[in-house]
Design a protein around this motif. Structure first.
Motif, short mmCIF file in Angstrom:
data_model
loop_
_atom_site.label_atom_id
_atom_site.label_comp_id
_atom_site.label_asym_id
_atom_site.label_seq_id
_atom_site.Cartn_x
_atom_site.Cartn_y
_atom_site.Cartn_z
N GLN A 25 -3.46 -13.83 -19.19
CA GLN A 25 -4.45 -12.77 -19.00
C GLN A 25 -5.22 -12.49 -20.29
OE1 GLN A 25 -3.82 -9.13 -16.65
NE2 GLN A 25 -4.41 -7.97 -18.45
N TYR A 67 2.34 -16.46 -5.22
CA TYR A 67 2.74 -15.06 -5.37
C TYR A 67 3.15 -14.47 -4.03
CZ TYR A 67 0.32 -15.47 -9.90
OH TYR A 67 -0.10 -15.86 -11.14
N THR A 90 8.80 -15.91 -17.97
CA THR A 90 7.72 -16.03 -16.98
C THR A 90 6.76 -14.85 -17.07
OG1 THR A 90 9.21 -17.26 -15.53
CG2 THR A 90 7.23 -16.32 -14.53
N GLU A 91 7.30 -13.65 -17.25
CA GLU A 91 6.48 -12.45 -17.39
C GLU A 91 5.55 -12.58 -18.61
OE1 GLU A 91 5.70 -8.14 -16.48
OE2 GLU A 91 6.60 -9.79 -15.36
N THR A 108 -4.22 -9.48 -9.26
CA THR A 108 -5.04 -10.61 -9.71
C THR A 108 -6.36 -10.68 -8.96
OG1 THR A 108 -3.89 -12.09 -8.17
CG2 THR A 108 -3.07 -12.00 -10.43
N LEU A 131 1.55 -8.06 -7.70
CA LEU A 131 0.95 -9.00 -8.64
C LEU A 131 -0.21 -9.73 -7.99
CD1 LEU A 131 0.95 -10.45 -11.37
CD2 LEU A 131 2.63 -12.05 -10.40
N PHE A 159 2.50 -14.88 -18.00
CA PHE A 159 1.41 -14.26 -17.24
C PHE A 159 0.47 -13.49 -18.17
CE2 PHE A 159 -0.54 -10.66 -15.12
CZ PHE A 159 -1.13 -11.26 -14.01
N TRP A 212 -4.76 -18.49 -14.48
CA TRP A 212 -5.66 -18.04 -15.54
C TRP A 212 -6.57 -19.16 -16.01
CZ3 TRP A 212 -6.57 -13.28 -15.39
CH2 TRP A 212 -5.56 -12.35 -15.10
N CYS A 218 -4.60 -21.69 -22.13
CA CYS A 218 -3.99 -21.78 -20.79
C CYS A 218 -3.55 -23.20 -20.46
CB CYS A 218 -4.97 -21.27 -19.74
SG CYS A 218 -5.23 -19.49 -19.85
N GLN A 259 5.92 -19.97 -13.35
CA GLN A 259 5.25 -20.14 -14.64
C GLN A 259 4.01 -21.02 -14.48
OE1 GLN A 259 7.91 -21.47 -17.73
NE2 GLN A 259 9.36 -19.81 -17.37
N HIS A 270 1.24 -18.98 -12.79
CA HIS A 270 0.58 -18.07 -13.74
C HIS A 270 -0.41 -18.83 -14.62
CE1 HIS A 270 3.09 -14.90 -12.51
NE2 HIS A 270 4.03 -14.94 -13.42
#
Length: 315
Positions: A95, A155, A87-88, A167, A163, A91, A130, A111, A123, A126
């Motif tokens: 970005q 979030y 998941t990290e 954003t 986080l 993100f 984006w 995306c 997920q 995120h």
């Protein structure tokens, strides 16, 4: 061995985010970690190591490099079955698509693929965040705003306040391009309050740079100067993106003080730096900054060329 390496990398990640570890030291650690963890097949450790490499590239403004190393991190996270690390990575890939210097259609495709592959609500948040941000800067404002707020609500519900606040800069950039610096300021100040209270610097210095831009666009030049100084005070000397944003803004602020010689010199230096940047709109915005300064100095004919160049790049 694996636990020790993971601990060293996690510590380095925190040091990167608080400007207490150099990029060179971080990349050396990544190289050592990959050499140690690859033979034993520690995919989770390797995912964290590549995420550290990604944070370095994010700091240096290498958006293509950020995407590449985060894709490697994503692959290792999936092989490890570690959803959090996966998941990290999602993100940061998102970005890199938003801030990277690709066409908007290419970034949307990246995306959209993330949305299709999302396996968890976070997920999905995120990826949709984006994608919505990219649509926002392309002019699809109504739907983009709703999607951005929905992702940020996720979030908040998950307690990811740092986080969510970080954003804010992407949301504000959408509003700045839509011509609403007042709303951009509101979004940025809300995020800044949380980040300042948390002692966070990595997100916050860039958030303040955009806040300075929002104030500038409202004609509040003295306030913008104070915010620029605050951003500079907490920026890493390696933060190429933030330093470039600040350089372009400072050049225009010099012009507002009628210091046209200093303003033009600063603008041309920022333009030279932006020419090598892989950050979205860096070159275009630097060209428009120079054009604005030339106009303010009464040199409208000279402003035509950088304006035309910027227009072609924006298109």
């Amino acid at each position: 061995l694996t636990i020790a390496w993971r601990a060293r990398i996690q510590l380095a990640l925190m040091q990167q985010r608080t400007n207490t570890m150099s990029s060179d030291d971080a990349l050396r650690l990544v190289e050592e970690a990959v050499a140690a963890l690859t033979p034993i097949g520690d995919d989770a450790g390797l995912a964290i190591a590549w995420q550290l490499a990604g944070q370095v590239q994010n700091l240096l403004g290498g958006m293509d490099e950020l995407r590449a190393v985060m894709q490697r991190a994503l692959g290792h996270a999936r092989r490890a079955g570690n959803v959090r690390l996966e998941t990290e990575s999602v993100f940061w890939i998102g970005q890199s698509a938003f801030f990277g210097n690709r066409s908007l259609s290419q970034s949307m495709n990246i995306c959209s693929d993330l949305v299709d592959a999302a396996q968890t609500p976070l997920q999905r948040a995120h990826a949709r965040f984006w994608l919505a941000a990219i649509r926002g800067v392309s002019g699809e404002l109504s739907d983009a705003r709703l999607e951005l707020e929905e992702a940020r609500r996720t979030y908040h519900e998950l307690g990811l306040e740092t986080l969510r606040s970080g954003t804010a800069m992407a949301c504000a950039l959408v509003e700045l391009h839509a011509g609403d610096p007042v709303l951009a300021e509101e979004i940025l100040r809300e995020g800044d309050a949380v980040l300042e209270a948390a002692g966070e610097k990595g997100f916050r210095c860039t958030l303040l740079a955009y806040l300075g831009e929002a104030l500038y666009q409202q004609g509040r030049y003295e306030e913008a100067e104070r915010v620029v100084a605050e951003s500079e005070a907490i920026s890493s000397p390696e933060d190429a993106v933030n330093l470039l944003l600040l350089a372009t803004l400072k050049a225009r602020l010099f012009a507002r003080r009628r210091d046209y010689v200093r303003a033009e010199q600063a603008a041309r230096e920022a333009l030279a730096a932006a020419a090598d940047s892989k950050f979205r709109f860096a070159l275009e915005d630097a060209l428009m900054g120079l054009a604005e300064i030339l106009l303010l100095a009464g040199r409208g004919a000279e402003a035509r060329r950088p304006t035309q160049q910027a227009l072609e790049l924006y298109e």
